[in-house]
Design an enzyme around this catalytic site. Structure first.
Site, PDB file in Angstrom:
ATOM      1  N   LYS A 178       0.825  -1.216   0.000  1.00  0.00           N
ATOM      2  CA  LYS A 178       0.000   0.000   0.000  1.00  0.00           C
ATOM      3  C   LYS A 178       0.860   1.268   0.000  1.00  0.00           C
ATOM      4  O   LYS A 178       2.076   1.206   0.251  1.00  0.00           O
ATOM      5  CB  LYS A 178      -0.931  -0.042   1.221  1.00  0.00           C
ATOM      6  CG  LYS A 178      -1.958  -1.182   1.167  1.00  0.00           C
ATOM      7  CD  LYS A 178      -2.905  -1.133   2.375  1.00  0.00           C
ATOM      8  CE  LYS A 178      -3.976  -2.204   2.286  1.00  0.00           C
ATOM      9  NZ  LYS A 178      -4.945  -2.106   3.426  1.00  0.00           N
TER      10      LYS A 178
ATOM     11  N   ASN B  81      -1.961   0.131   6.809  1.00  0.00           N
ATOM     12  CA  ASN B  81      -1.406  -1.100   7.381  1.00  0.00           C
ATOM     13  C   ASN B  81      -0.520  -1.885   6.405  1.00  0.00           C
ATOM     14  O   ASN B  81      -0.408  -3.098   6.489  1.00  0.00           O
ATOM     15  CB  ASN B  81      -2.538  -1.959   7.933  1.00  0.00           C
ATOM     16  CG  ASN B  81      -3.579  -2.294   6.885  1.00  0.00           C
ATOM     17  OD1 ASN B  81      -3.449  -1.917   5.723  1.00  0.00           O
ATOM     18  ND2 ASN B  81      -4.615  -3.007   7.284  1.00  0.00           N
TER      19      ASN B  81
ATOM     20  N   TYR C 242     -12.542  -1.610  -3.505  1.00  0.00           N
ATOM     21  CA  TYR C 242     -13.033  -1.798  -2.132  1.00  0.00           C
ATOM     22  C   TYR C 242     -14.556  -1.693  -2.041  1.00  0.00           C
ATOM     23  O   TYR C 242     -15.087  -1.416  -0.955  1.00  0.00           O
ATOM     24  CB  TYR C 242     -12.371  -0.790  -1.194  1.00  0.00           C
ATOM     25  CG  TYR C 242     -10.974  -1.197  -0.743  1.00  0.00           C
ATOM     26  CD1 TYR C 242     -10.773  -2.338   0.039  1.00  0.00           C
ATOM     27  CD2 TYR C 242      -9.861  -0.442  -1.082  1.00  0.00           C
ATOM     28  CE1 TYR C 242      -9.509  -2.718   0.452  1.00  0.00           C
ATOM     29  CE2 TYR C 242      -8.583  -0.812  -0.655  1.00  0.00           C
ATOM     30  CZ  TYR C 242      -8.423  -1.959   0.112  1.00  0.00           C
ATOM     31  OH  TYR C 242      -7.170  -2.339   0.535  1.00  0.00           O
TER      32      TYR C 242
ATOM     33  N   GLU D 100      -9.810 -10.346  -7.661  1.00  0.00           N
ATOM     34  CA  GLU D 100      -8.830  -9.277  -7.425  1.00  0.00           C
ATOM     35  C   GLU D 100      -7.639  -9.388  -8.365  1.00  0.00           C
ATOM     36  O   GLU D 100      -7.100  -8.373  -8.822  1.00  0.00           O
ATOM     37  CB  GLU D 100      -8.376  -9.305  -5.964  1.00  0.00           C
ATOM     38  CG  GLU D 100      -9.471  -8.859  -5.007  1.00  0.00           C
ATOM     39  CD  GLU D 100      -9.075  -8.898  -3.549  1.00  0.00           C
ATOM     40  OE1 GLU D 100      -9.892  -8.479  -2.710  1.00  0.00           O
ATOM     41  OE2 GLU D 100      -7.953  -9.349  -3.220  1.00  0.00           O
TER      42      GLU D 100
HETATM   43  P1  IDP Z   1      -8.074  -6.782   5.712  1.00  0.00           P
HETATM   44  O1  IDP Z   1      -7.257  -5.836   4.846  1.00  0.00           O
HETATM   45  O2  IDP Z   1      -7.264  -7.331   6.858  1.00  0.00           O
HETATM   46  O3  IDP Z   1      -8.762  -7.869   4.926  1.00  0.00           O
HETATM   47  P2  IDP Z   1     -10.650  -5.446   5.890  1.00  0.00           P
HETATM   48  O4  IDP Z   1     -11.591  -5.533   7.048  1.00  0.00           O
HETATM   49  O5  IDP Z   1     -11.019  -6.158   4.632  1.00  0.00           O
HETATM   50  O6  IDP Z   1      -9.212  -5.894   6.416  1.00  0.00           O
HETATM   51  O7  IDP Z   1     -10.460  -3.897   5.587  1.00  0.00           O
HETATM   52  C1  IDP Z   1      -9.880  -3.460   4.380  1.00  0.00           C
HETATM   53  C2  IDP Z   1      -8.936  -2.327   4.695  1.00  0.00           C
HETATM   54  O8  IDP Z   1      -9.683  -1.223   5.214  1.00  0.00           O
HETATM   55  C3  IDP Z   1      -7.895  -2.605   5.790  1.00  0.00           C
HETATM   56  O9  IDP Z   1      -6.771  -3.313   5.333  1.00  0.00           O
HETATM   57  C4  IDP Z   1      -7.549  -1.209   6.244  1.00  0.00           C
HETATM   58  O10 IDP Z   1      -6.666  -0.552   5.334  1.00  0.00           O
HETATM   59  C5  IDP Z   1      -8.923  -0.531   6.182  1.00  0.00           C
HETATM   60  N1  IDP Z   1      -9.627  -0.614   7.471  1.00  0.00           N
HETATM   61  C6  IDP Z   1     -10.184  -1.711   8.044  1.00  0.00           C
HETATM   62  N2  IDP Z   1     -10.757  -1.433   9.227  1.00  0.00           N
HETATM   63  C7  IDP Z   1     -10.544  -0.103   9.423  1.00  0.00           C
HETATM   64  C8  IDP Z   1     -10.904   0.814  10.474  1.00  0.00           C
HETATM   65  O11 IDP Z   1     -11.523   0.444  11.477  1.00  0.00           O
HETATM   66  N3  IDP Z   1     -10.521   2.117  10.297  1.00  0.00           N
HETATM   67  C9  IDP Z   1      -9.835   2.551   9.203  1.00  0.00           C
HETATM   68  N4  IDP Z   1      -9.493   1.730   8.193  1.00  0.00           N
HETATM   69  C10 IDP Z   1      -9.833   0.424   8.300  1.00  0.00           C
END
Ligand code: IDP
Ligand code: MG
Length: 139
Positions: A11, A114, A51, A128
């Site tokens: 990212k 992240n 997304y 994807e």
């Molecule tokens: P993942 O990437 O571990 O599969 P997902 O729940 O699919 O997690 O969320 C997609 C992306 O959205 C995450 O990787 C992160 O960048 C962002 N994200 C997820 N939860 C939060 C949050 O609570 N606050 C802000 N961004 C979030």
């Protein structure tokens, strides 16, 4: 177990901190092979499309702005059990909760920024990968 392909994204936060090699090295060290790869920048519209499953979530607008804020490195990783193996190497979504030694623990900034994305199952992996790569770009 079987040989699988999964989509990985390094990212914008990790690309901007010069961590492409560090992160790809971790995948390779774990036995995954880079079967396709490129650096690109998502438009806001493309980020929203990628997304779309999260469009009702409160963080959707911020996530799409962040994911289109700079270049990302997208790759196809191939190997035994690649989808779950990649998720394990990445660690939990929130770096603060990710296990020691995972990419998100070591390279992530916060729950949004992240460092990496990885497909969460066979169907999402297929869609994807097709979102970013033509069949002739995958080796
Ligand atoms: P993942 O990437 O571990 O599969 P997902 O729940 O699919 O997690 O969320 C997609 C992306 O959205 C995450 O990787 C992160 O960048 C962002 N994200 C997820 N939860 C939060 C949050 O609570 N606050 C802000 N961004 C979030
Ligand atoms: Mg997810």
């Amino acid at each position: 177990m079987s040989v699988e392909k999964t989509l990985s994204i390094i990212k914008p936060d990790a690309v901007s901190r010069n961590l492409i090699g560090e992160i790809l090295g971790r995948f390779e060290a774990a036995g995954l092979r880079v079967a396709a790869g490129k650096l690109l920048r998502l438009t806001p519209e493309r980020a929203q499309a990628f997304y779309a499953v999260h469009k009702e979530r409160p963080f959707f607008a911020s996530l799409c702005a962040y994911m289109s804020s700079g270049p990302i490195f997208v790759s196809v990783l191939q190997g035994e059990n690649a989808i779950m193996k990649n998720r394990e190497i990445m660690g939990a979504t929130d770096p603060a909760k990710a296990a020691p030694g995972t990419i998100r623990k070591d390279c992530g900034k916060d729950v949004e920024q992240n460092a990496v994305h990885g497909s969460d199952g066979p169907e999402t992996a297929g869609s994807e990968i097709a979102f970013f790569f033509r069949p002739d770009e995958i080796f």
